[in-house]
Each structure stands twice: as structure tokens, then as C-alpha cells.
Design a protein around this motif. Structure first.
Motif, PDB file in Angstrom:
ATOM      1  N   SER A  38      -2.948  -4.308 -10.356  1.00  0.00           N
ATOM      2  CA  SER A  38      -3.561  -3.382 -11.311  1.00  0.00           C
ATOM      3  C   SER A  38      -2.760  -2.092 -11.459  1.00  0.00           C
ATOM      4  O   SER A  38      -2.881  -1.398 -12.463  1.00  0.00           O
ATOM      5  CB  SER A  38      -5.001  -3.069 -10.906  1.00  0.00           C
ATOM      6  OG  SER A  38      -5.035  -2.240  -9.757  1.00  0.00           O
ATOM      7  N   ARG A  39      -1.928  -1.806 -10.480  1.00  0.00           N
ATOM      8  CA  ARG A  39      -1.094  -0.594 -10.515  1.00  0.00           C
ATOM      9  C   ARG A  39       0.392  -0.917 -10.658  1.00  0.00           C
ATOM     10  O   ARG A  39       1.231  -0.053 -10.527  1.00  0.00           O
ATOM     11  CB  ARG A  39      -1.345   0.221  -9.242  1.00  0.00           C
ATOM     12  CG  ARG A  39      -2.742   0.826  -9.247  1.00  0.00           C
ATOM     13  CD  ARG A  39      -3.184   1.200  -7.842  1.00  0.00           C
ATOM     14  NE  ARG A  39      -4.512   1.767  -7.858  1.00  0.00           N
ATOM     15  CZ  ARG A  39      -5.641   1.049  -7.858  1.00  0.00           C
ATOM     16  NH1 ARG A  39      -5.596  -0.266  -7.873  1.00  0.00           N
ATOM     17  NH2 ARG A  39      -6.815   1.647  -7.853  1.00  0.00           N
ATOM     18  N   ALA A  60       6.111   3.558  -1.729  1.00  0.00           N
ATOM     19  CA  ALA A  60       6.380   4.815  -2.437  1.00  0.00           C
ATOM     20  C   ALA A  60       5.096   5.381  -3.033  1.00  0.00           C
ATOM     21  O   ALA A  60       4.853   6.597  -2.977  1.00  0.00           O
ATOM     22  CB  ALA A  60       7.429   4.597  -3.530  1.00  0.00           C
ATOM     23  N   TRP A  61       4.254   4.511  -3.590  1.00  0.00           N
ATOM     24  CA  TRP A  61       2.990   4.941  -4.186  1.00  0.00           C
ATOM     25  C   TRP A  61       2.097   5.568  -3.117  1.00  0.00           C
ATOM     26  O   TRP A  61       1.505   6.623  -3.329  1.00  0.00           O
ATOM     27  CB  TRP A  61       2.307   3.739  -4.831  1.00  0.00           C
ATOM     28  CG  TRP A  61       1.123   4.051  -5.682  1.00  0.00           C
ATOM     29  CD1 TRP A  61       1.108   4.304  -7.024  1.00  0.00           C
ATOM     30  CD2 TRP A  61      -0.250   4.132  -5.257  1.00  0.00           C
ATOM     31  NE1 TRP A  61      -0.175   4.530  -7.452  1.00  0.00           N
ATOM     32  CE2 TRP A  61      -1.031   4.426  -6.387  1.00  0.00           C
ATOM     33  CE3 TRP A  61      -0.878   3.969  -4.031  1.00  0.00           C
ATOM     34  CZ2 TRP A  61      -2.407   4.570  -6.319  1.00  0.00           C
ATOM     35  CZ3 TRP A  61      -2.250   4.119  -3.964  1.00  0.00           C
ATOM     36  CH2 TRP A  61      -3.004   4.416  -5.106  1.00  0.00           C
ATOM     37  N   LEU A  62       2.003   4.912  -1.958  1.00  0.00           N
ATOM     38  CA  LEU A  62       1.187   5.445  -0.863  1.00  0.00           C
ATOM     39  C   LEU A  62       1.751   6.759  -0.347  1.00  0.00           C
ATOM     40  O   LEU A  62       1.006   7.718  -0.117  1.00  0.00           O
ATOM     41  CB  LEU A  62       1.091   4.420   0.274  1.00  0.00           C
ATOM     42  CG  LEU A  62       0.342   3.127  -0.037  1.00  0.00           C
ATOM     43  CD1 LEU A  62       0.474   2.147   1.120  1.00  0.00           C
ATOM     44  CD2 LEU A  62      -1.117   3.390  -0.361  1.00  0.00           C
ATOM     45  N   ALA A  63       3.059   6.820  -0.165  1.00  0.00           N
ATOM     46  CA  ALA A  63       3.695   8.043   0.346  1.00  0.00           C
ATOM     47  C   ALA A  63       3.468   9.215  -0.600  1.00  0.00           C
ATOM     48  O   ALA A  63       3.216  10.346  -0.152  1.00  0.00           O
ATOM     49  CB  ALA A  63       5.187   7.810   0.568  1.00  0.00           C
ATOM     50  N   ALA A  64       3.528   8.963  -1.898  1.00  0.00           N
ATOM     51  CA  ALA A  64       3.323  10.037  -2.877  1.00  0.00           C
ATOM     52  C   ALA A  64       1.910  10.595  -2.810  1.00  0.00           C
ATOM     53  O   ALA A  64       1.658  11.730  -3.215  1.00  0.00           O
ATOM     54  CB  ALA A  64       3.616   9.525  -4.284  1.00  0.00           C
ATOM     55  N   ARG A  65       0.993   9.818  -2.258  1.00  0.00           N
ATOM     56  CA  ARG A  65      -0.407  10.240  -2.147  1.00  0.00           C
ATOM     57  C   ARG A  65      -0.806  10.561  -0.717  1.00  0.00           C
ATOM     58  O   ARG A  65      -1.967  10.804  -0.440  1.00  0.00           O
ATOM     59  CB  ARG A  65      -1.308   9.140  -2.725  1.00  0.00           C
ATOM     60  CG  ARG A  65      -1.176   9.082  -4.235  1.00  0.00           C
ATOM     61  CD  ARG A  65      -1.471   7.723  -4.798  1.00  0.00           C
ATOM     62  NE  ARG A  65      -1.305   7.739  -6.246  1.00  0.00           N
ATOM     63  CZ  ARG A  65      -0.125   7.596  -6.860  1.00  0.00           C
ATOM     64  NH1 ARG A  65       0.971   7.410  -6.169  1.00  0.00           N
ATOM     65  NH2 ARG A  65      -0.058   7.634  -8.174  1.00  0.00           N
ATOM     66  N   ASP A  66       0.172  10.540   0.171  1.00  0.00           N
ATOM     67  CA  ASP A  66      -0.050  10.844   1.588  1.00  0.00           C
ATOM     68  C   ASP A  66      -1.121   9.933   2.193  1.00  0.00           C
ATOM     69  O   ASP A  66      -2.010  10.377   2.915  1.00  0.00           O
ATOM     70  CB  ASP A  66      -0.405  12.320   1.775  1.00  0.00           C
ATOM     71  CG  ASP A  66      -0.204  12.780   3.212  1.00  0.00           C
ATOM     72  OD1 ASP A  66       0.648  12.194   3.911  1.00  0.00           O
ATOM     73  OD2 ASP A  66      -0.904  13.720   3.634  1.00  0.00           O
TER      74      ASP A  66
END
Length: 126
Positions: free
Chosen positions: A84-85, A95-101
Motif C-alpha cells: 500500500s506504500r 528507509a521509510w521506517l528510519a525517516a519516521r524514527d
């Protein structure tokens, strides 16, 4: 540190006053803007309802009222989240998780809770 661990970083903590939520070029959106928009378009009610359902489902598992997700159901929920993302490669998800901590462990807990919510929400009382 993530919000789940009690971060007080005003750049990411919506409870830290009117903290910056995101910036696109010269446009800044504060958490109050995000919440106000979500309330106006009905997304806030959906968010809070789904959150309550997920917490209730996790409690039901802890109390033995429903079984936890099996590995296949958990994997299916994770795949649905990623698709979905458009997070198809492991590096994209990381990278997506890291960008959102957000840690992988926190993400997996969310995936489990969301899988349980989707499976059992219809069984929950109002």
C-alpha cells in the motif's frame, strides 16, 4: 527514540506544543494543522476508532480471548502494508521506517495489531 518510547523531540513529538509535522519547500505544517485537517475531513474519527479497536484486540490476545496472528497472517499483513506504500524492497521499508524514527520491532507490533484489528474488529462491542 520513537514516540512510543516517550520522545520529547519537538520535531517529531506531536505532544510538544505546536511542533513541526512536515516541511515542503517553504511551506510548514504543524501538528495542529494535521489534526485540524484530519478532524475536518473525518479521518480523525476513523484513526481513533481503529486505534481503539487495535488496542482492544491486543488485549483480547493477551487475555486469551482470541489467538494471536499466525505467521502467515502476520506476513500477509506486512505485505499489505508494504504494497500500500510501495515499499517493495527491504531497503525501501528500512528507509521509510528510519525517516519516521520507527524501529522494525515497532513496525512489526503495529502490523500484528492491525492484522488483529482487521480480523476481529467486527466482534468488538461499540
Amino acid at each position: 527514540m520513537s514516540l512510543a518510547e516517550g520522545s520529547t523531540d519537538p520535531r517529531i513529538d506531536p505532544m510538544a506544543g505546536d511542533a513541526l509535522a512536515l516541511r515542503v519547500d517553504a511551506t510548514e505544517l504543524r501538528w495542529s494543522d494535521v489534526v485540524t485537517h484530519a478532524v475536518r475531513d473525518g479521518a480523525w474519527e476513523v484513526f481513533t476508532t481503529e486505534l481503539r479497536q487495535a488496542v482492544a484486540c491486543r488485549r483480547l490476545v493477551a487475555e486469551g480471548g482470541v489467538p494471536p496472528l499466525d505467521r502467515r497472517a502476520e506476513r500477509d499483513a506486512a505485505v499489505a502494508f508494504r504494497r500500500s506504500r510501495r515499499l517493495l524492497a527491504a531497503e525501501d521499508l528500512e528507509a521509510w521506517l528510519a525517516a519516521r524514527d520507527v524501529t522494525v520491532r515497532e513496525w512489526r507490533e503495529y502490523v500484528r495489531a492491525e492484522g488483529l484489528r482487521r480480523r476481529h474488529a467486527h466482534e468488538l462491542p461499540e
